[in-house]
Design an enzyme around this catalytic site. Structure first.
Site, short mmCIF file in Angstrom:
data_model
loop_
_atom_site.label_atom_id
_atom_site.label_comp_id
_atom_site.label_asym_id
_atom_site.label_seq_id
_atom_site.Cartn_x
_atom_site.Cartn_y
_atom_site.Cartn_z
N ARG A 122 50.97 48.04 39.00
CA ARG A 122 50.63 47.55 37.96
C ARG A 122 49.47 48.24 37.21
O ARG A 122 48.63 48.82 37.93
CB ARG A 122 50.43 46.08 37.75
CG ARG A 122 51.63 45.33 38.10
CD ARG A 122 51.17 43.52 38.17
NE ARG A 122 51.21 43.19 36.74
CZ ARG A 122 50.75 42.19 36.20
NH1 ARG A 122 50.24 41.32 37.18
NH2 ARG A 122 50.55 41.77 34.85
N GLN A 235 51.95 31.25 33.01
CA GLN A 235 51.04 31.03 34.19
C GLN A 235 50.23 29.64 33.80
O GLN A 235 49.58 29.18 34.84
CB GLN A 235 50.06 32.28 34.16
CG GLN A 235 50.67 33.42 34.55
CD GLN A 235 50.98 34.46 33.50
OE1 GLN A 235 51.56 34.00 32.22
NE2 GLN A 235 51.17 35.53 33.70
N ASP A 281 40.94 41.38 33.15
CA ASP A 281 41.70 42.30 33.82
C ASP A 281 40.97 43.79 33.94
O ASP A 281 41.14 44.54 34.85
CB ASP A 281 43.19 42.34 33.54
CG ASP A 281 43.80 41.40 33.82
OD1 ASP A 281 43.90 40.32 32.90
OD2 ASP A 281 44.76 41.31 34.81
C1 LIG Z 1 41.31 35.96 37.79
S1 LIG Z 1 41.81 37.16 36.49
C2 LIG Z 1 43.37 36.63 36.19
C3 LIG Z 1 44.00 37.28 35.07
O1 LIG Z 1 45.22 38.09 35.56
C4 LIG Z 1 46.26 37.58 34.78
O2 LIG Z 1 47.38 38.44 34.37
P1 LIG Z 1 48.67 38.21 35.05
O3 LIG Z 1 48.93 36.96 35.58
O4 LIG Z 1 49.73 39.08 34.64
O5 LIG Z 1 48.13 39.16 36.60
C5 LIG Z 1 45.70 37.15 33.34
O6 LIG Z 1 45.23 38.12 32.67
C6 LIG Z 1 44.21 36.51 34.03
O7 LIG Z 1 43.38 36.28 32.96
#
Ligand SMILES: CSC[C@H]1O[C@H](OP(=O)(O)O)[C@H](O)[C@@H]1O
Length: 394
Positions: A122, A235, A281
């Site tokens: 990713r 999420q 991120d």
């Molecule tokens: C603890 S930071 C998690 C951060 O990652 C998530 O993205 P994804 O679920 O696509 O990996 C999201 O940006 C969160 O803020």
């Protein structure tokens, strides 16, 4: 949270497990510190990942045996969340070292390829590359050995895992202090909105933004959490709502489209919504922050309603090589994620789709960035640079 999202499965456990497939994850009270010795006569070690695609309806682990399996799990979002992605990738390097130990061959080129495969899983969360750099340093330190440094790599992965939990607990204290200091005269607590999932499922435990929320609630200065669904992977509704319900933290789920109404109402309500608290991120040197798609829009709405914006992230999320957020790579994912939901078609197959899963919030819209080394108020190049400089000198 009672489940362990990332767990090393030792040879002893692999030898004793009846089924060699995914199973029900153990409770968090189970000691997950792995035994780093390796016995080639025993079954292979594995990495168990809680399959976050199935939550909240089902809790099942996926078992991985090598770096490629871990990379696929990251790409497919079995495990997700910037810190969790880095932790899983670190264990993926240790897994690969174990495999090479047993199979032999040119371990350095095979392990370098494994790191490259994991790095391609990713593009946005810089924690992935930070963790792989840590593992590459261990590899380089053992370059003269005839075998890959499996034990040293596993110990480094465990250190990264345990350090993230420690960092989260420190950030949670700092973030709660910021909330407490922001309370208006006569207010003893407030409410907050959060986006996506930044809890124990996205980290080594406790969480970044959700870790601040957990600690602020425990200290009695946070009354209720407003959880955005966070399409297209949900999420918020599937993961954050699940974590908060598990711990009986008062929370209310809403579509992102309700955010401005919730902020407008909250701003007018005693002890109402006073903070938008999110993770990250990748954070550029001036504080521009890449986070889940929709964060930028929420930050603009928060500013319009006089609500403050807090970003919570460890130093592993900062990318000092980027002067601003303009060059942060933004992941776009498959169109099917918008055309389907829950296995049902929700849009015409012929419709064009735009599916970026992150956006960049300019630092001007961020009131505080909370890290394990302290808080940057009104972040910009100077204040972020000063924090990073202080942290490097420790
Ligand atoms: C603890 S930071 C998690 C951060 O990652 C998530 O993205 P994804 O679920 O696509 O990996 C999201 O940006 C969160 O803020």
């Amino acid at each position: 949270m009672s489940l362990v999202p990332i767990r090393w499965v030792s040879q002893q456990e692999c030898a004793s497990r009846e089924e060699d497939t995914a199973g029900t994850p153990p409770d968090a009270s189970t000691d997950v510190t792995p035994d780093v010795t390796s016995d080639v006569t025993q079954p292979a070690v594995k990495l168990a990942l809680l399959d976050q695609r199935l939550l909240p309806g089902e809790t099942r682990e996926v078992l991985l045996e090598d770096a490629r399996g871990v990379a696929t799990a990251i790409t497919d979002m079995v495990v997700r969340g910037a810190p969790a992605i880095g932790i899983a990738a670190a264990y993926g390097v240790a897994l690969e070292a174990f495999v090479i130990n047993r199979e032999g061959g040119d371990w350095q080129s095979r392990l370098a390829s494994a790191c490259d495969v994991l790095a391609a899983s990713r593009p946005t969360a810089v924690n992935l590359f930070w963790a792989l750099d840590r593992m590459r340093k261990v590899i380089a330190a053992h370059a003269t050995r005839s075998q890959p440094p499996y034990e040293a790599l596993l110990k480094e992965a465990v250190r990264i895992h345990e350090q993230d939990l420690d960092d989260n607990l420190r950030m949670a204290e700092f973030g709660a202090q910021v909330i407490a200091a922001s309370l208006a005269q006569g207010e003893t607590r407030c409410e907050a909105m959060t986006h996506c999932n930044t809890g124990a499922l996205a980290t080594g435990g406790h969480g970044t933004a959700l870790g601040v929320i957990r600690t602020a609630y425990a200290q009695g200065i946070l009354g209720r959490v407003h959880v955005n669904e966070t399409r297209p992977w949900w999420q918020g509704s599937r993961l954050t709502a699940w974590e908060l319900v598990q711990e009986k933290i008062p929370a209310r789920l809403a579509v992102e489209g309700a955010a401005s109404l919730i902020m407008q109402q909250g701003a007018r309500t005693p002890e109402g919504v006073r903070w938008l608290i999110v993770g990250a991120d990748r954070i550029a040197a001036n504080g521009d922050t890449a986070n889940k798609i929709g964060t930028f829009s929420l930050a603009v709405q928060a500013r319009a309603h006089g609500i403050k914006v807090m970003v919570v992230a460890p130093l592993a999320t900062f990318d000092g090589t980027l002067a601003s957020g303009a060059d942060i790579p933004i992941e776009t994912r498959d169109a099917a994620e918008l055309r389907e939901a829950g296995g049902r078609q929700i849009a015409p197959q012929d419709i064009d789709v735009f599916n970026p899963v992150f956006d960049v919030t300019p630092h001007e819209y961020i009131d505080a960035i909370v890290t394990e080394h302290g808080v940057v108020e009104s972040p910009d190049s100077d204040s972020v640079g000063a924090l990073l400089g202080r942290a490097m000198r420790r």
